[in-house]
Design a protein around this motif. Structure first.
Motif, short mmCIF file in Angstrom:
data_model
loop_
_atom_site.label_atom_id
_atom_site.label_comp_id
_atom_site.label_asym_id
_atom_site.label_seq_id
_atom_site.Cartn_x
_atom_site.Cartn_y
_atom_site.Cartn_z
N GLY A 55 0.77 -1.24 0.00
CA GLY A 55 0.00 0.00 0.00
C GLY A 55 0.80 1.29 0.00
N THR A 56 2.01 1.30 0.50
CA THR A 56 2.79 2.54 0.55
C THR A 56 3.90 2.58 -0.49
OG1 THR A 56 4.31 1.60 2.18
CG2 THR A 56 2.37 2.77 3.03
N MET A 57 3.91 1.64 -1.42
CA MET A 57 4.99 1.56 -2.40
C MET A 57 4.50 1.95 -3.79
SD MET A 57 6.54 -2.02 -1.07
CE MET A 57 8.20 -1.84 -0.49
N THR A 58 5.44 2.19 -4.67
CA THR A 58 5.08 2.59 -6.04
C THR A 58 4.39 1.46 -6.79
OG1 THR A 58 7.28 2.01 -6.84
CG2 THR A 58 6.91 4.31 -6.23
N ASN A 59 4.63 0.22 -6.42
CA ASN A 59 4.00 -0.92 -7.08
C ASN A 59 2.80 -1.45 -6.27
OD1 ASN A 59 5.63 -1.90 -5.02
ND2 ASN A 59 6.26 -3.73 -6.14
N ALA A 60 2.11 -0.55 -5.60
CA ALA A 60 0.94 -0.92 -4.80
C ALA A 60 -0.17 -1.48 -5.69
CB ALA A 60 0.42 0.29 -4.04
N ALA A 61 -0.96 -2.36 -5.11
CA ALA A 61 -2.13 -2.91 -5.80
C ALA A 61 -3.32 -2.78 -4.85
CB ALA A 61 -1.91 -4.37 -6.16
N VAL A 62 -4.39 -2.17 -5.34
CA VAL A 62 -5.62 -2.01 -4.56
C VAL A 62 -6.78 -2.43 -5.45
CG1 VAL A 62 -7.12 -0.40 -3.33
CG2 VAL A 62 -4.64 -0.06 -3.30
N MET A 63 -7.59 -3.35 -4.95
CA MET A 63 -8.72 -3.85 -5.75
C MET A 63 -9.77 -4.46 -4.83
SD MET A 63 -6.90 -7.33 -7.21
CE MET A 63 -5.32 -6.54 -7.38
N LYS A 64 -10.96 -4.63 -5.37
CA LYS A 64 -11.98 -5.36 -4.62
C LYS A 64 -11.46 -6.78 -4.39
CE LYS A 64 -16.23 -4.88 -5.53
NZ LYS A 64 -17.58 -4.84 -6.12
N LEU A 65 -11.71 -7.33 -3.23
CA LEU A 65 -11.25 -8.68 -2.96
C LEU A 65 -11.83 -9.67 -3.96
CD1 LEU A 65 -9.58 -10.58 -1.23
CD2 LEU A 65 -11.48 -10.68 0.40
N THR A 66 -13.03 -9.43 -4.43
CA THR A 66 -13.65 -10.32 -5.43
C THR A 66 -12.90 -10.28 -6.76
OG1 THR A 66 -15.22 -8.57 -5.99
CG2 THR A 66 -15.95 -10.25 -4.40
N ASP A 67 -12.16 -9.20 -7.02
CA ASP A 67 -11.38 -9.09 -8.26
C ASP A 67 -9.99 -9.74 -8.15
OD1 ASP A 67 -13.49 -7.74 -9.40
OD2 ASP A 67 -12.61 -5.75 -9.08
N LYS A 68 -9.59 -10.11 -6.96
CA LYS A 68 -8.29 -10.76 -6.74
C LYS A 68 -8.49 -12.23 -7.07
CE LYS A 68 -4.18 -11.19 -4.41
NZ LYS A 68 -3.19 -11.46 -5.41
N LEU A 69 -8.08 -12.61 -8.28
CA LEU A 69 -8.37 -13.95 -8.77
C LEU A 69 -7.40 -15.01 -8.27
CD1 LEU A 69 -9.41 -13.02 -12.40
CD2 LEU A 69 -10.85 -13.28 -10.37
N ASP A 70 -6.15 -14.64 -8.06
CA ASP A 70 -5.22 -15.64 -7.54
C ASP A 70 -5.31 -15.65 -6.02
OD1 ASP A 70 -4.00 -13.13 -7.24
OD2 ASP A 70 -2.00 -13.99 -7.27
N MET A 71 -4.80 -16.68 -5.42
CA MET A 71 -4.92 -16.84 -3.97
C MET A 71 -3.57 -16.67 -3.28
SD MET A 71 -7.92 -17.18 -2.87
CE MET A 71 -8.98 -16.41 -4.04
N THR A 72 -2.69 -15.88 -3.88
CA THR A 72 -1.40 -15.61 -3.26
C THR A 72 -1.35 -14.15 -2.84
OG1 THR A 72 -0.37 -15.06 -5.39
CG2 THR A 72 -0.24 -17.35 -4.67
N PRO A 74 1.37 -11.29 -0.33
CA PRO A 74 2.47 -11.13 0.60
C PRO A 74 1.93 -11.10 2.04
CG PRO A 74 2.26 -9.17 -0.81
CD PRO A 74 1.17 -10.12 -1.18
N TYR A 75 2.78 -11.42 2.97
CA TYR A 75 2.39 -11.50 4.38
C TYR A 75 1.81 -10.18 4.87
CZ TYR A 75 2.81 -12.51 9.37
OH TYR A 75 2.57 -12.72 10.71
N PHE A 76 2.37 -9.05 4.44
CA PHE A 76 1.93 -7.77 4.95
C PHE A 76 0.84 -7.10 4.11
CE2 PHE A 76 6.00 -8.11 7.23
CZ PHE A 76 5.48 -8.02 8.51
N ALA A 77 0.19 -7.84 3.23
CA ALA A 77 -1.00 -7.33 2.55
C ALA A 77 -2.13 -7.24 3.57
CB ALA A 77 -1.39 -8.25 1.40
N ILE A 78 -3.14 -6.44 3.27
CA ILE A 78 -4.28 -6.30 4.17
C ILE A 78 -5.59 -6.38 3.39
CG2 ILE A 78 -3.03 -4.92 5.88
CD1 ILE A 78 -4.49 -2.45 4.80
N VAL A 79 -6.64 -6.70 4.11
CA VAL A 79 -8.00 -6.64 3.57
C VAL A 79 -8.76 -5.63 4.42
CG1 VAL A 79 -10.17 -7.88 3.24
CG2 VAL A 79 -8.00 -8.98 2.65
N LEU A 80 -9.32 -4.62 3.76
CA LEU A 80 -10.14 -3.60 4.42
C LEU A 80 -11.60 -3.93 4.19
CD1 LEU A 80 -8.27 -0.46 3.05
CD2 LEU A 80 -7.93 -1.56 5.26
#
Length: 88
Positions: A55-72, A74-80
């Protein structure tokens, strides 16, 4: 009620606490993403859950959880899970 939860909790506990919360953050996603997704679905909050990776990096990824198709993740990812429906 706003709740911060570790993704390392047992699935049934995640589901129960998500169901009780108006808004939540689930931290320490990593290999727990499939379990977190199932808990969100059963708790009725999957449709409003947002996945945030790096979330704080230039390569951040933010999406609806339903749009996250793979199940991998990083440890420090979050779900809001925003509590938007509770707003006046």
């Amino acid at each position: 009620m706003f709740t911060v939860l570790p993704g390392t909790l047992p699935e049934y506990e995640l589901e129960r606490r998500l169901a009780d919360a108006n808004a939540a953050v689930v931290m320490k996603i990593g290999r727990h993403l499939p379990k977190i997704r199932r808990a969100c679905e059963r708790a009725g909050c999957l449709d409003r859950a947002i996945y945030v990776e790096r979330g704080t990096m230039t390569n951040a990824a933010v999406m609806k959880l339903t749009d996250k198709l793979d199940m991998t993740a990083p440890y420090f990812a979050i779900v809001l899970v925003p509590g938007w429906e509770e707003r006046a």
